[in-house]
Write a protein that holds these residues in place. Structure first.
Motif, PDB file in Angstrom:
ATOM      1  N   TYR A  54      35.084  32.224  42.087  1.00 40.74           N
ATOM      2  CA  TYR A  54      34.029  33.033  41.419  1.00 40.74           C
ATOM      3  C   TYR A  54      32.931  32.369  40.884  1.00 40.74           C
ATOM      4  O   TYR A  54      31.601  32.795  41.174  1.00 40.74           O
ATOM      5  N   GLN A  58      28.919  32.648  42.472  1.00 42.04           N
ATOM      6  CA  GLN A  58      27.904  33.570  41.667  1.00 42.04           C
ATOM      7  C   GLN A  58      26.612  33.338  42.127  1.00 42.04           C
ATOM      8  O   GLN A  58      25.886  34.350  42.271  1.00 42.04           O
ATOM      9  N   SER A 110      32.980  37.555  43.300  1.00 41.42           N
ATOM     10  CA  SER A 110      31.533  36.922  42.911  1.00 41.42           C
ATOM     11  C   SER A 110      30.272  37.815  43.023  1.00 41.42           C
ATOM     12  O   SER A 110      29.291  37.777  42.165  1.00 41.42           O
ATOM     13  N   THR A 339      27.808  32.851  36.022  1.00 44.06           N
ATOM     14  CA  THR A 339      28.600  31.687  36.438  1.00 44.06           C
ATOM     15  C   THR A 339      28.987  31.041  35.307  1.00 44.06           C
ATOM     16  O   THR A 339      30.248  30.524  35.271  1.00 44.06           O
ATOM     17  N   THR A 342      32.295  32.899  34.681  1.00 40.77           N
ATOM     18  CA  THR A 342      33.519  32.535  35.664  1.00 40.77           C
ATOM     19  C   THR A 342      33.914  31.126  35.254  1.00 40.77           C
ATOM     20  O   THR A 342      35.146  30.871  35.604  1.00 40.77           O
TER      21      THR A 342
END
Length: 396
Positions: A54, A58, A110, A339, A342
């Motif tokens: 993920y 991103q 993502s 980001t 995640t």
């Protein structure tokens, strides 16, 4: 207005599926642990590798969003999510395959948050964006309210394999509906100066929000991944009761995401950093107190409070760039900021798995989650000096 409402409804349903995929994993870890004889550290890797993928994808997903359009990315994201959730359930017959399919599921996930943000910015005026985005984010509350109950029932009735197959099929069906009903908007041409990733990285507001979202998602996803095991194995509760406690937290998320979006948009314009700090500290205290509870009722109340203020922190931080940054770089900016979130989701379950494995209790895990929540608020303190987010630097 009708097309806007229809679009938000479909994106909301897609978001619910995205969050249910994350929520059900916390409950699925119990039968997966039993079937494969995995350690707590290995279970942490299954959850963490999803967020690693993920995180890695991103920024590329945000970049693609600005170039091929949010509708294409929404469809690709949900299709990938669905296909690999289906594979996880149907073909996940070893620890290595479980890791592979969760990694690929993370790749699919993502593209969804930045695509939704781009859709909101492209179709709503500035003053309506916070509430529209908060409606989408409230899907986390719905997923965590009904998700645990559905997950426990599905796992008991069909097993984790069939449950993930069904989830994957539903995700693909939602992708088809979005393809048919969500409007397409041609991506704007973006100059080198506007698209420069270096400019985003040098923007102090983007960096501080990156750090804040990273920290707030440590407890967000840590609780999602490990609370069922904590309640069942440490507090001796039946799995069904743990599902209801987690659902109480989901109700708090749902109420908070809608309420905080409206309150901040109406009463706290340009005072968002103060809201973030205050909510983060209250959430940290409630999360830490969960470890010391002895009853399901007390745990439910504390989780409800903790999730209300955690989600208020997240919504306020996540929607701030939507008011301050240009539309033509919104996908890249949101992709970069998310980001951080995640990465928090990647770090959290692995660290918790390690702490629990080393100490054989959850005390260190809850201290870790509470401290991360405090840091999420402190990260925003520098922005209190200015009523407006810092502008993107100009590159020549």
């Amino acid at each position: 207005m009708k097309s806007q409402s229809q679009m938000i409804f479909l994106l909301f349903i897609g978001y619910v599926i995205v969050y249910i995929d994350k929520t059900v994993m916390g409950f699925a870890l119990l039968p997966i642990e039993k079937e494969f004889g995995l350690s707590t550290t290995q279970l942490g890797y299954i959850t963490g590798i999803f967020f690693l993928a993920y995180s890695l994808f991103q920024v590329p997903a945000g970049w693609l969003n600005d170039r091929i359009g949010y509708k294409t990315m929404l469809i690709l994201s949900l299709c990938a999510l669905g296909i690999f959730a289906l594979c996880f359930g149907a073909l996940g017959m070893s620890f290595g395959l479980l890791l592979l399919f969760r990694f690929l599921s993370g790749v699919g996930h993502s593209g969804y948050p930045c695509s939704c943000a781009k859709a909101v910015v492209s179709n709503f005026s500035v003053e309506k964006r916070t509430f529209a985005q908060s409606v989408l984010l409230s899907s986390a509350g719905l997923a965590m309210t009904v998700g645990p109950i559905i997950a426990v029932s599905a796992l008991a009735a069909f097993g984790w394999h069939a449950s993930f197959v069904a989830l994957g099929a539903i995700a693909c069906a939602i992708a088809v509906l979005i393809a048919l009903r969500v409007p397409y908007q041609r991506p704007e041409r973006t100059t080198k100066t506007q698209a420069g990733g270096q400019a985003l990285w040098r923007n102090p507001t983007v960096l501080l929000l990156f750090l804040s979202i990273f920290c707030v998602n440590i407890p967000s996803y840590g609780l999602m991944a490990w609370l069922p095991k904590f309640f069942v194995q440490s507090m001796g509760m039946p799995l069904e009761i743990s599902g209801y406690i987690v659902a109480a937290g989901g109700l708090g998320i749902w109420i908070s995401s809608l309420g905080s979006g409206w309150l901040v948009g109406k009463y706290f314009q340009n005072r968002e950093p103060l809201v973030i700090l205050t909510c983060a500290l209250i959430s940290a205290a409630a999360i830490f107190a969960i470890y010391h509870t002895t009853t399901a009722v007390a745990a439910s109340v504390l989780l409800f409070i903790g999730e209300i203020f955690l989600m208020a922190t997240f919504v306020t931080a996540f929607t701030l760039p939507m008011k301050r940054l240009p539309e033509n770089i919104m996908g890249s900016a949101i992709g970069l900021i998310n980001t951080g979130g995640t990465l928090g989701g990647f770090v959290s379950p692995i660290v918790i798995g390690y702490l629990v494995g080393q100490t054989q209790n959850y005390a260190g895990a809850f201290i870790f989650l509470a401290l991360a929540m405090v840091c999420s608020g402190l990260a925003i303190v520098p922005l209190m000096k200015s009523g407006k987010a810092a502008a993107l630097p100009v590159t020549g």
